[in-house]
Design an enzyme around this catalytic site. Structure first.
Site, PDB file in Angstrom:
ATOM      1  CB  SER A 143       6.535  -6.553   7.671  1.00 59.87           C
ATOM      2  OG  SER A 143       6.036  -4.839   8.091  1.00 59.87           O
ATOM      3  NE  ARG A 180      -1.958  -1.079   3.790  1.00 65.90           N
ATOM      4  CZ  ARG A 180      -2.662  -0.003   4.717  1.00 65.90           C
ATOM      5  NH1 ARG A 180      -3.966   0.184   5.002  1.00 65.90           N
ATOM      6  NH2 ARG A 180      -1.868  -0.535   6.209  1.00 65.90           N
ATOM      7  CG  ASP A 200       4.012  -5.966  10.512  1.00 68.65           C
ATOM      8  OD1 ASP A 200       5.494  -6.610  11.523  1.00 68.65           O
ATOM      9  OD2 ASP A 200       3.418  -6.787  10.136  1.00 68.65           O
TER      10      ASP A 200
END
Length: 479
Positions: free
Chosen positions: A167, A106, A221
């Site tokens: 991540s 994203r 994350d």
């Protein structure tokens, strides 16, 4: 699945199987679990004596990870993230965030104004070819998507601070320096392992020359989860992921983090990324691992690694239930001793089935019956439904208790009497009992003078990344 939330944390309905400190009990009016299954599942029950052994070993692992002398051999790495400051509610402005942790990533633009947050985002799919191709092509693709989104949002001419959630296992050497240790999740891009992913992103942006970005931080994350919750709750000191994988981080005093080599900017603290999924890789959890754990590990893509994660996370929980159900079926205690091809197929029992089965209302079997039908077990009886639900409860309860024991150690380690824990991940969010199991067990394990709360994170990998960038910008502006 769970009932409608009345607060930020869902309070699930009463389950047909009640969870106590010992073995789960079946409520009155339903068939009792087959005694042989109850006996066989006792090995999955972690009493408080075993959890105390776990906590003592885990704390020793943390101390080893924090010290230079023992860090290289430690399995719980305790990597300093170089995030020294938490949000204080005064962060304002527009910030970009990149969230890369799988085949979808994203780009986000986040506007902060005190305690108000407006977040816009767009999801891009990364092809298999890019995931396995040259690393430069991966970062060129990311930079292209970032530039296109900046144009769409009308910020292409602005120099915006960016937080980069990456991540994958990183060795952090600064707030904006993250060296990839290894790829996971299906990525195998050449030319990235051993290199700084921030520099590779900047180089890709420079090659385009049509967007202005100030990369302020790289993080995982788990750190993003802590930051996202700290923005809402000033007592947040711990971040936790319990989803497909699991990891934790916490706020530690810089003086205790011997690998931290930046000057103190005033807070005296730094967030430590535990990489706690690897706890037990040195044999430290052998005292509570069972044959299902060994079988799951042996068939995994990384045998002998991430043993703690394999006892807890969503990637493995369903398979753990399936292995036990297969055993009990072949021993004649479930499904008439016959089973089905699907039941005997590795990974056919998905972790979401565990949540669905335990979410059935008392006295009903809607979810478990449908799942049995889907697995080719159409002749399953009410007794089979009760047995399978009991088995799911034993596996999920063990996972929740392991997480609770780890959090108890971290709450004490933070050294403050009031601590909030920010949590994200599909297992924590979707399982109807996980939150309550954790609350009950931590209360049993922690001293009464500690006050703790478990807080569901709101998009830590996105908003958390922007908040790290926002805090870095705020601190830089303060000189």
């Amino acid at each position: 699945m769970a009932s409608k939330c009345k607060s930020k944390i869902c309070n699930p309905p009463e389950q047909e199987i009640k969870v106590t400190q010992g073995t789960p009990e079946v409520t009155q009016g339903t068939p009792e679990v087959t005694p042989e299954i109850v006996a066989a599942c006792q090995e999955l029950v972690l009493d408080n004596d075993k959890l105390q052994t776990y906590m003592t070993t885990f704390l020793d692992n943390i101390e080893r990870g924090l010290k230079k002398e023992t860090h290289d051999d430690a399995v719980v790495k305790c990597i300093p993230t170089y995030v020294q400051d938490l949000p204080n509610g005064t962060e304002t402005g527009k910030f970009l965030a990149l969230d890369l942790g799988g085949s979808n990533f994203r780009v986000l633009i986040i506007t902060l104004d005190g305690k108000e947050c407006d977040m816009q985002s767009k999801v891009y799919s990364i092809s298999h070819e890019v995931m396995q191709g040259p690393g430069e092509e991966l970062f060129d693709f990311i930079a292209t998507c970032l530039a296109e989104y900046a144009v769409e949002q009308g910020v292409a001419d602005a120099t915006l601070p960016l937080g980069f959630t990456f991540s994958f296992p990183l060795i952090q050497k600064g707030l904006t320096v993250g060296v990839l240790e290894r790829w996971t999740k299906g990525f195998s891009c050449e030319g990235v392992i051993g290199n700084d992913v921030v520099q590779m992103l900047k180089a890709a942006i420079d090659r385009r020359g049509d967007v202005k970005i100030d990369v302020c931080a790289v993080l995982n994350d788990t750190t993003g989860t802590l930051m996202s919750c700290a923005w809402k709750n000033n007592d947040t000191r711990i971040g936790l992921i319990v989803g497909t994988g699991t990891n934790g981080c916490y706020v530690e005093k810089q003086a205790n983090v011997e690998l931290f080599d930046e000057p103190d900017r005033g807070s005296g603290n730094v967030i430590v990324n535990l990489e706690w999924g690897a706890f037990g890789d040195d044999g430290g959890l052998d005292f509570c691992r069972v044959q299902y754990d060994r079988d799951v590990d042996a068939r995994s893509i990384n045998p002998g690694k991430q043993l703690h994660e394999k006892m807890i996370s969503g990637m493995y929980m369903g398979e753990m239930v399936r292995l036990a159900a297969e055993r009990f079926t072949k021993e004649g205690y479930m499904f008439g001793g016959k089973g089905s091809e699907q039941l005997f197929t590795p990974d056919a029992f998905e972790t979401r089935f565990v949540s669905d089965i335990e979410a059935d209302a008392p006295g009903t079997y809607n979810n478990v019956k449908q799942i049995c039908n889907d697995l080719g077990l159409a002749d399953a009886t009410e007794q089979d439904y009760v047995n399978l639900r009991y088995l799911c409860a034993c596996i999920s309860r063990r996972a929740a208790h392991l997480v609770s024991a780890g959090l108890t150690v971290l709450i004490r380690k933070v050294g403050e009497k009031k601590v909030a824990v920010g949590i994200d991940g599909t297992v924590y969010k979707n399982h109807p009992n996980f939150h309550n199991l954790m609350m009950e067990k931590i209360k049993e394990l922690i001293e009464p003078e500690y006050e703790f709360s478990l807080m569901l994170s709101e998009d830590g990998s996105g908003r958390g990344a922007a908040l790290v960038a926002a805090v870095a910008a705020r601190v830089a502006a303060q000189g």
